[in-house]
Design an enzyme around this catalytic site. Structure first.
Site, PDB file in Angstrom:
ATOM      1  N   THR A   2      -6.183 -10.303  25.822  1.00 49.90           N
ATOM      2  CA  THR A   2      -5.281 -10.724  26.618  1.00 49.90           C
ATOM      3  C   THR A   2      -5.310 -12.289  26.981  1.00 49.90           C
ATOM      4  O   THR A   2      -6.488 -12.777  27.195  1.00 49.90           O
ATOM      5  CB  THR A   2      -5.052 -10.056  27.980  1.00 49.90           C
ATOM      6  OG1 THR A   2      -5.364  -8.614  27.574  1.00 49.90           O
ATOM      7  CG2 THR A   2      -4.050 -10.382  28.746  1.00 49.90           C
ATOM      8  N   TYR A   9     -11.850 -21.586  41.978  1.00 47.34           N
ATOM      9  CA  TYR A   9     -12.176 -22.370  43.308  1.00 47.34           C
ATOM     10  C   TYR A   9     -11.390 -23.651  42.948  1.00 47.34           C
ATOM     11  O   TYR A   9     -11.158 -24.327  41.735  1.00 47.34           O
ATOM     12  CB  TYR A   9     -13.801 -22.763  43.295  1.00 47.34           C
ATOM     13  CG  TYR A   9     -14.317 -23.753  42.357  1.00 47.34           C
ATOM     14  CD1 TYR A   9     -14.450 -23.416  41.178  1.00 47.34           C
ATOM     15  CD2 TYR A   9     -14.079 -25.101  42.823  1.00 47.34           C
ATOM     16  CE1 TYR A   9     -14.766 -24.136  40.110  1.00 47.34           C
ATOM     17  CE2 TYR A   9     -14.431 -26.107  41.785  1.00 47.34           C
ATOM     18  CZ  TYR A   9     -14.692 -25.624  40.406  1.00 47.34           C
ATOM     19  OH  TYR A   9     -15.105 -26.469  39.420  1.00 47.34           O
ATOM     20  N   TYR A  48     -16.818 -19.765  33.730  1.00 49.61           N
ATOM     21  CA  TYR A  48     -17.497 -20.601  32.876  1.00 49.61           C
ATOM     22  C   TYR A  48     -18.162 -20.115  31.872  1.00 49.61           C
ATOM     23  O   TYR A  48     -19.202 -20.086  31.730  1.00 49.61           O
ATOM     24  CB  TYR A  48     -18.600 -21.758  33.721  1.00 49.61           C
ATOM     25  CG  TYR A  48     -17.739 -22.919  34.751  1.00 49.61           C
ATOM     26  CD1 TYR A  48     -16.320 -23.006  34.554  1.00 49.61           C
ATOM     27  CD2 TYR A  48     -18.401 -23.361  35.658  1.00 49.61           C
ATOM     28  CE1 TYR A  48     -15.722 -23.724  35.596  1.00 49.61           C
ATOM     29  CE2 TYR A  48     -17.811 -24.190  36.400  1.00 49.61           C
ATOM     30  CZ  TYR A  48     -16.568 -24.469  36.452  1.00 49.61           C
ATOM     31  OH  TYR A  48     -16.115 -25.218  37.445  1.00 49.61           O
TER      32      TYR A  48
HETATM   33  C1  LIG Z   1     -10.099 -27.822  31.579  1.00 51.18           C
HETATM   34  C2  LIG Z   1     -10.752 -26.868  32.402  1.00 51.18           C
HETATM   35  C3  LIG Z   1     -10.766 -26.872  33.756  1.00 51.18           C
HETATM   36  C4  LIG Z   1     -11.252 -25.886  34.735  1.00 51.18           C
HETATM   37  N1  LIG Z   1     -11.135 -26.091  36.119  1.00 51.18           N
HETATM   38  C5  LIG Z   1     -11.516 -24.975  36.927  1.00 51.18           C
HETATM   39  C6  LIG Z   1     -11.550 -25.084  38.330  1.00 51.18           C
HETATM   40  O1  LIG Z   1     -11.117 -26.243  38.592  1.00 51.18           O
HETATM   41  N2  LIG Z   1     -11.849 -24.202  39.038  1.00 51.18           N
HETATM   42  C7  LIG Z   1     -12.092 -22.976  38.234  1.00 51.18           C
HETATM   43  O2  LIG Z   1     -12.278 -22.038  39.037  1.00 51.18           O
HETATM   44  N3  LIG Z   1     -12.395 -22.660  37.043  1.00 51.18           N
HETATM   45  C8  LIG Z   1     -11.814 -23.917  36.211  1.00 51.18           C
HETATM   46  N4  LIG Z   1     -12.054 -23.587  34.840  1.00 51.18           N
HETATM   47  C9  LIG Z   1     -12.302 -22.364  34.570  1.00 51.18           C
HETATM   48  C10 LIG Z   1     -11.267 -21.418  34.393  1.00 51.18           C
HETATM   49  O3  LIG Z   1     -11.011 -20.763  35.821  1.00 51.18           O
HETATM   50  C11 LIG Z   1     -11.319 -20.336  33.376  1.00 51.18           C
HETATM   51  O4  LIG Z   1     -11.453 -20.811  32.018  1.00 51.18           O
HETATM   52  C12 LIG Z   1     -10.330 -19.176  33.386  1.00 51.18           C
HETATM   53  O5  LIG Z   1     -10.858 -17.890  32.849  1.00 51.18           O
HETATM   54  C13 LIG Z   1      -9.162 -19.580  32.903  1.00 51.18           C
HETATM   55  O6  LIG Z   1      -7.965 -18.760  32.790  1.00 51.18           O
HETATM   56  P1  LIG Z   1      -6.823 -18.641  31.773  1.00 51.18           P
HETATM   57  O7  LIG Z   1      -6.106 -17.604  32.000  1.00 51.18           O
HETATM   58  O8  LIG Z   1      -6.503 -20.192  31.527  1.00 51.18           O
HETATM   59  O9  LIG Z   1      -7.719 -18.511  30.438  1.00 51.18           O
HETATM   60  P2  LIG Z   1      -7.483 -17.304  29.202  1.00 51.18           P
HETATM   61  O10 LIG Z   1      -8.460 -17.810  28.169  1.00 51.18           O
HETATM   62  O11 LIG Z   1      -6.205 -16.878  29.036  1.00 51.18           O
HETATM   63  O12 LIG Z   1      -8.261 -16.125  29.950  1.00 51.18           O
HETATM   64  C14 LIG Z   1      -9.779 -15.972  30.477  1.00 51.18           C
HETATM   65  C15 LIG Z   1     -10.192 -14.528  30.379  1.00 51.18           C
HETATM   66  O13 LIG Z   1      -9.227 -13.600  31.146  1.00 51.18           O
HETATM   67  C16 LIG Z   1      -8.841 -12.656  30.506  1.00 51.18           C
HETATM   68  N5  LIG Z   1      -7.367 -12.836  30.980  1.00 51.18           N
HETATM   69  C17 LIG Z   1      -6.591 -13.679  30.687  1.00 51.18           C
HETATM   70  N6  LIG Z   1      -5.414 -13.077  31.355  1.00 51.18           N
HETATM   71  C18 LIG Z   1      -5.569 -11.883  31.805  1.00 51.18           C
HETATM   72  C19 LIG Z   1      -4.577 -10.838  32.453  1.00 51.18           C
HETATM   73  N7  LIG Z   1      -3.281 -11.150  32.671  1.00 51.18           N
HETATM   74  N8  LIG Z   1      -5.120  -9.942  32.814  1.00 51.18           N
HETATM   75  C20 LIG Z   1      -6.443  -9.522  32.426  1.00 51.18           C
HETATM   76  N9  LIG Z   1      -7.306 -10.126  31.843  1.00 51.18           N
HETATM   77  C21 LIG Z   1      -6.795 -11.564  31.558  1.00 51.18           C
HETATM   78  C22 LIG Z   1      -8.782 -13.405  29.005  1.00 51.18           C
HETATM   79  O14 LIG Z   1      -8.832 -12.293  27.878  1.00 51.18           O
HETATM   80  C23 LIG Z   1     -10.362 -13.785  29.203  1.00 51.18           C
HETATM   81  O15 LIG Z   1     -11.179 -12.791  28.757  1.00 51.18           O
HETATM   82  C24 LIG Z   1     -11.469 -24.655  34.131  1.00 51.18           C
HETATM   83  C25 LIG Z   1     -11.489 -24.625  32.863  1.00 51.18           C
HETATM   84  C26 LIG Z   1     -10.986 -25.713  31.705  1.00 51.18           C
HETATM   85  C27 LIG Z   1     -11.094 -25.258  30.533  1.00 51.18           C
END
Ligand SMILES: Cc1cc2nc3c(=O)[nH]c(=O)nc-3n(C[C@H](O)[C@H](O)[C@H](O)COP(=O)(O)OP(=O)(O)OC[C@H]3O[C@@H](n4cnc5c(N)ncnc54)[C@H](O)[C@@H]3O)c2cc1C
Ligand SMILES: *[C@@H]1O[C@H](CO)[C@@H](O)[C@H](O)[C@H]1NC(C)=O
Ligand SMILES: *[C@@H]1O[C@H](CO)[C@@H](O)[C@H](O)[C@H]1NC(C)=O
Ligand SMILES: *[C@@H]1O[C@H](CO)[C@@H](O)[C@H](O)[C@H]1NC(C)=O
Ligand SMILES: *[C@@H]1O[C@H](CO)[C@@H](O)[C@H](O)[C@H]1NC(C)=O
Length: 516
Positions: free
Chosen positions: A104, A187, A466
């Protein structure tokens, strides 16, 4: 440890590559049978296979870590982009019936690319939620419903559009998807005042492995507990979250004050460690440590204060005079402007740019995390500078805890890093030349090894958002990633996982394992 990790990956790779027949058989199944099963949806432009011209563009559109865009990265055999809840249900039912592994993806920021690539569970299909971005703010109810394909930036914008005096505790980075972000905690600069995003969830809609849609009431309090911080991809596909809005003053204040080693960075950072988690909850001061030239490092103190300049300068000059904060360093603005400021958008860029969902960071990168509960002595900092000065692109971000984070019990939600944490450390190494990967990865591991003495032990705590495969795959032992991310909450997570998804339909390299 690194050695064991890469050799076990290699064995896994061998095992997978020894089964070409079943592979191509399953591939056909995905591209034909799965598509056929989905066909009652009757919606064009939602199913893409590698033969489609748009496949690569869609795959890359939210593959934030360039490390996982290379030709050798395992690719999905199809991408499905549901337009509504029914589509998600159908996809889950079809995948389960046909034995197809799903990933997902919401915002695609997973550090190890687990939402769009897979070492285990191949072949696989990506359910990409980027077309489900509805955000509905209800000021009267003091809440917002956000679909998980929305970015946190879109949510920020929609909240700020309705009122200047409410906000939402989110993340610093604005392009993160609501799916992964909230599932792992989430956060931002409001952390010390209002906690994590996951602390502020009041309801959710999820599709379970039978394809049923459940809300807080029908999923039950145990599952509702687990999905708020237990990490994405373990329990189901979250469709949307309902989050509480929080009050923010019409005027907040920010500052960014850099101090190089020559300007006394060591002593100042030593003092910051003692005061940052004890400040007034209205004040969040984090530190970015990076190299400014070949010879020195810079520590930049970056702050958000929920109030005006005068009170801020007073608090700082009483509790942290070493930084020497002056009125001229401070800038007053609205909360949404502070969100833009900390992301380094130029002042002329309007907040509506957040609706464009553009990833703010596109690099090859590796990152790791730690939590610190005891002040690191000056000698420890000096050793750290030495190692960082040897690195090509060292970056560390220290985020202060304390405030409400100390008052929320460790088992309130799965995120356990609470009372007693002084700050969280994030290590990042980013590069643009793919040939430099080994060098950068070994540099970041070296700093992490050095820090062992100064950070939490048994477990060495880590932030699940992370994601870090260095700390293991499918671990169940006492020092596994499970305890690092969740401490004792890991036991509870495994119990709930076993009850709610007993066939382990939703799984990845670090999903919550079933109880044996
Ligand atoms: C540049 C950068 C800056 C960041 N800054 C912060 C910050 O300021 N604060 C903070 O807390 N974190 C931060 N992060 C970390 C971030 O919280 C995680 O990477 C988070 O998992 C991103 O969510 P996403 O939906 O974008 O990622 P995705 O890659 O889409 O998902 C991450 C995980 O969650 C699962 N997932 C996604 N959507 C769903 C859904 N709808 N239901 C169930 N599972 C799902 C995916 O399968 C995967 O295992 C940062 C990351 C990056 C790369
Ligand atoms: C989702 O879209 C399909 C058409 O593809 C439609 O039949 C179905 O009713 C929609 N479901 C919802 C919940 O809107
Ligand atoms: C496919 O790509 C073309 C050209 O880039 C674009 O016009 C079209 O909208 C895309 N289709 C989908 C479903 O994304
Ligand atoms: C995809 O394209 C290849 C050749 O480029 C072809 O052999 C294959 O049958 C195609 N698959 C589908 C599902 O169309
Ligand atoms: C900095 O150091 C690198 C090697 O680590 C060297 O290639 C580069 O020329 C140096 N730059 C300056 C400005 O001294």
């Amino acid at each position: 440890m690194q050695k064991t990790m890469s050799s076990s990956r290699f064995v896994l790779f061998l095992l997978l590559s020894l089964a070409p027949f079943s592979f191509s058989h399953q591939k056909d199944q995905i591209q034909e049978t799965f598509h056929e099963c989905l066909s009652n949806i009757q919606t064009p432009n939602t199913f893409f296979t590698p033969n489609d011209t748009n496949f690569t563009q869609i795959l890359k559109s939210r593959a934030i870590n360039l490390k996982f865009r290379t030709p050798s990265t395992p690719k999905p055999d199809a991408i499905f982009t549901p337009l509504n809840e029914t589509h998600i249900q159908t996809a889950v039912i079809c995948a389960k019936k046909l034995g197809i592994h799903l990933r997902t993806r919401s915002g695609g920021h997973d550090y190890e690319g687990l939402s769009y690539t897979a070492v285990m569970g191949r072949p696989f299909v990506v359910i990409d939620l980027s077309k489900m971005q509805d955000v509905n703010v209800d000021l009267a109810d003091n809440s917002v419903w956000a679909e998980t394909g929305a970015t946190i930036g879109q949510v920020y914008y929609r909240v700020a559009e309705k009122s200047k005096t409410v906000g939402i505790p989110g993340s610093i980075c604005t392009s993160l998807g609501m799916g992964g972000l909230v599932a792992g905690g989430g956060y931002g600069s409001l952390l010390r005042k209002y906690g994590l995003l996951a602390d502020n969830v009041v309801d959710a809609r999820i599709v379970n492995s039978n394809g049923d849609i459940l809300d807080r009431k029908s999923m039950g309090e145990d599952v509702f507990w687990a999905i708020r911080g237990g990490g994405g991809g373990s329990f189901g596909i979250i469709i949307s979250w309902k989050l509480k809005l929080v009050p923010v003053p019409a005027t907040v204040t920010v500052f960014d004050v850099p101090k190089t080693l020559e300007q006394g960075a060591t002593k100042i950072l030593y003092k910051w460690q003692q005061v940052a988690s004890n400040f007034d909850e209205d004040l969040f001061v984090r530190v970015l440590i990076s190299r400014t030239s070949n010879k020195t490092l810079s520590t930049t103190y970056q702050a958000l204060f929920l109030g005006g300049t005068d009170r801020l300068v007073q608090i700082m000059n009483t509790g942290f005079p070493e930084l020497g904060l002056k009125k001229e360093d401070c800038f007053e603005m609205s909360w949404i402007e502070s969100v833009m400021h900390i992301m380094e958008y130029p002042k002329i860029v309007p907040p509506s740019v957040l609706l464009e969902r553009k990833p703010s960071f596109l690099n090859y990168f590796k990152a790791k995390s730690d939590f610190v509960r005891e002040v690191i002595p000056e000698s420890g900092l000096e050793g750290m500078w030495k190692i960082m000065l040897e690195d090509e692109s060292p970056l560390m971000i220290w985020n202060p805890y304390g405030g409400i984070m100390s008052k929320i019990p460790e088992s309130s939600i799965p995120f356990p890093h609470r009372n007693g944490v002084l700050f969280k450390v994030q290590y990042v190494s980013a590069w643009m030349d793919p040939a430099m990967e080994d060098k950068h990865v070994s540099e970041i591991r070296k700093v992490y090894d050095y820090m062992t003495t100064y950070v939490t032990k048994s477990p060495r705590e880590a932030y699940v958002n992370y994601r870090d495969l260095d700390i293991g795959m499918n671990g169940k032992s006492d020092d596994s990633w499970g305890f690092k991310y969740f401490k004792d909450n890991f036991h509870t997570l495994r119990k709930i996982k076993t009850k709610f998804d007993y066939s382990n339909f939703f799984s990845h390299e670090q999903s919550i394992p079933l109880i044996d």
